[in-house]
Design a protein around this motif. Sequence first.
Motif, PDB file in Angstrom:
ATOM      1  N   UNK A 207       0.810  -1.223   0.000  1.00 32.50           N
ATOM      2  CA  UNK A 207       0.000   0.000   0.000  1.00 32.50           C
ATOM      3  C   UNK A 207       0.843   1.273   0.000  1.00 32.50           C
ATOM      4  N   UNK A 208       2.138   1.138  -0.254  1.00 31.27           N
ATOM      5  CA  UNK A 208       3.007   2.320  -0.312  1.00 31.27           C
ATOM      6  C   UNK A 208       3.815   2.378  -1.594  1.00 31.27           C
ATOM      7  N   UNK A 209       3.980   1.244  -2.263  1.00 34.55           N
ATOM      8  CA  UNK A 209       4.664   1.227  -3.542  1.00 34.55           C
ATOM      9  C   UNK A 209       3.895   2.038  -4.577  1.00 34.55           C
ATOM     10  N   UNK A 210       4.613   2.843  -5.347  1.00 36.47           N
ATOM     11  CA  UNK A 210       3.983   3.698  -6.338  1.00 36.47           C
ATOM     12  C   UNK A 210       3.594   5.049  -5.775  1.00 36.47           C
ATOM     13  N   UNK A 211       3.434   5.145  -4.460  1.00 40.81           N
ATOM     14  CA  UNK A 211       2.944   6.364  -3.820  1.00 40.81           C
ATOM     15  C   UNK A 211       4.087   7.200  -3.251  1.00 40.81           C
ATOM     16  N   UNK A 212       5.059   6.533  -2.613  1.00 42.94           N
ATOM     17  CA  UNK A 212       6.171   7.240  -1.990  1.00 42.94           C
ATOM     18  C   UNK A 212       7.455   7.019  -2.784  1.00 42.94           C
ATOM     19  N   UNK A 213       8.400   7.917  -2.600  1.00 42.84           N
ATOM     20  CA  UNK A 213       9.663   7.812  -3.323  1.00 42.84           C
ATOM     21  C   UNK A 213       9.633   8.644  -4.591  1.00 42.84           C
ATOM     22  N   UNK A 214      10.824   9.062  -5.030  1.00 41.50           N
ATOM     23  CA  UNK A 214      10.929   9.920  -6.204  1.00 41.50           C
ATOM     24  C   UNK A 214      10.313   9.274  -7.436  1.00 41.50           C
ATOM     25  N   UNK A 215      10.513   7.948  -7.579  1.00 42.55           N
ATOM     26  CA  UNK A 215       9.957   7.221  -8.729  1.00 42.55           C
ATOM     27  C   UNK A 215       8.922   6.185  -8.297  1.00 42.55           C
ATOM     28  N   UNK A 216       8.325   6.425  -7.121  1.00 44.45           N
ATOM     29  CA  UNK A 216       7.309   5.502  -6.620  1.00 44.45           C
ATOM     30  C   UNK A 216       7.869   4.224  -6.037  1.00 44.45           C
ATOM     31  N   UNK A 217       9.139   4.255  -5.600  1.00 40.13           N
ATOM     32  CA  UNK A 217       9.785   3.022  -5.119  1.00 40.13           C
ATOM     33  C   UNK A 217       9.191   2.511  -3.815  1.00 40.13           C
ATOM     34  N   UNK A 218       8.556   3.405  -3.044  1.00 49.00           N
ATOM     35  CA  UNK A 218       7.974   2.980  -1.786  1.00 49.00           C
ATOM     36  C   UNK A 218       8.543   3.737  -0.605  1.00 49.00           C
ATOM     37  N   UNK A 219       8.012   3.454   0.578  1.00 49.27           N
ATOM     38  CA  UNK A 219       8.384   4.188   1.787  1.00 49.27           C
ATOM     39  C   UNK A 219       9.812   3.892   2.221  1.00 49.27           C
ATOM     40  N   UNK A 220      10.263   2.652   2.075  1.00 43.82           N
ATOM     41  CA  UNK A 220      11.620   2.290   2.508  1.00 43.82           C
ATOM     42  C   UNK A 220      12.670   3.134   1.804  1.00 43.82           C
ATOM     43  N   UNK A 221      12.535   3.280   0.483  1.00 45.86           N
ATOM     44  CA  UNK A 221      13.510   4.069  -0.261  1.00 45.86           C
ATOM     45  C   UNK A 221      13.344   5.555   0.004  1.00 45.86           C
ATOM     46  N   UNK A 222      12.114   6.005   0.211  1.00 42.14           N
ATOM     47  CA  UNK A 222      11.932   7.421   0.528  1.00 42.14           C
ATOM     48  C   UNK A 222      12.658   7.773   1.825  1.00 42.14           C
ATOM     49  N   UNK A 223      12.710   6.818   2.767  1.00 46.55           N
ATOM     50  CA  UNK A 223      13.380   7.042   4.043  1.00 46.55           C
ATOM     51  C   UNK A 223      14.868   6.708   3.993  1.00 46.55           C
ATOM     52  N   UNK A 224      15.356   6.271   2.823  1.00 46.75           N
ATOM     53  CA  UNK A 224      16.771   5.942   2.684  1.00 46.75           C
ATOM     54  C   UNK A 224      17.177   4.643   3.347  1.00 46.75           C
ATOM     55  N   UNK A 225      16.238   3.699   3.447  1.00 45.98           N
ATOM     56  CA  UNK A 225      16.488   2.446   4.170  1.00 45.98           C
ATOM     57  C   UNK A 225      16.673   1.242   3.258  1.00 45.98           C
TER      58      UNK A 225
END
Length: 396
Positions: A207-225
């Motif tokens: 429910x976070x893939x496509x929504x968060x991240x510069x290219x929609x990678x998800x919450x983990x990548x948006x947080x640098x994890x």
Amino acid sequence: MNGLEKELEVLDRVSLERRLRVSASVPESPGYTVRGERVLLNLSSNDYLGLAQHPAIVEAMRNSLLIEGAGAGASRHVTGNRPSYVQLEQALAEWQNRDAALVFANGYMANAGVIGALVSRGDVVFSDQFNHASIVDGIVMSRAEHARYRHNDMEHLRALLNKHRHRRRKLIVTDAVFSMDGDQANLIEIAALKKEYGAMLMVDEAHSGGIYGLRGEGLSLELGLENDVDIHMGTFSKSFGVYGAYVCGSSTLTRWLVNKARPLMYSTALPPSLIAGISKALDLVQSEHWRREQLLTASAFFRSSLCQAGFNVGEGNCPIVPLIAGDNDTALRFSHALETEGIAAAAIRPPTVPDGTARIRFSLSAAHTFKELTDAVTRIRSIGLQLGVLDSCDQS
């Protein structure tokens, strides 16, 4: 059949029996659905980016269908591993900045397959109590011990990790965004605990893939994890608007899953046309940034509007907006009243959510306009007053 009718009667009496409803799409209006002869504003779909009817995806699937046929014909271990699978997995690995990726038939199979392949008797899985049912079932089928920690309670997770610190394998599993509440996992703290106790970390980005991240990678990548998450799982049935699931990680992980993940080994491969549709959707998810921006802006507006009206909708910044109704019967009546007013929004009841927290789970899409959402809030507020979910004295 062995008392099933009587048990169904009990479910019906407490407003817990589920019945399947028939809904149809509206090709020219992706934010709507049809039930019977009525066109309803669809506030229950997981088509977050409004891609399910995208002409480019449909055309890619059509072309593949004409060239490659209707089905893969076998599992990927036999003759079902078409070149398009390999190309898609390479693109997914690059998108997630990981070594490798593996496509599964759906999210349920991915979660059950990965957990069952990584842990077994003598191991332990630490799972948030609000995790998706597929994670819970995967733990049960793995035969590993299930150490369930209170929702987003990091001290409880730490205590359980300390209790089981000498186990052979320790796996922490969490949703990134929880599907019934719309709140986020404390991924930064979980990643720190994972390192401290030498555990593996699996994050479900359905429910976070496509929504968060510069290219929609998800919450983990948006947080640098991305380097802290050992197993990154996501689905194609929500933001991508298609069907299927993926797992990204190290090449060692994917090699292991190819040999040990039973849902992958013993299932026929997804049809080539679906792989073609997913590949086109992946391009659109990465390139059409406006969809994410529009979705998050609309979600914030809708949530704040309901909150200002006096509803209990919790906190969050995602398109899942739960309106807590309380008891099961009120939630059902609320959902039926919404349909009468031209809105499709499902009532969610136990065991999907805890007793006493039955709700309307609103789910927004980039296809919705602000006018549609503003009109919907007006109708939702009126129904809330009629059903006593809102107190009229508080509305002055």
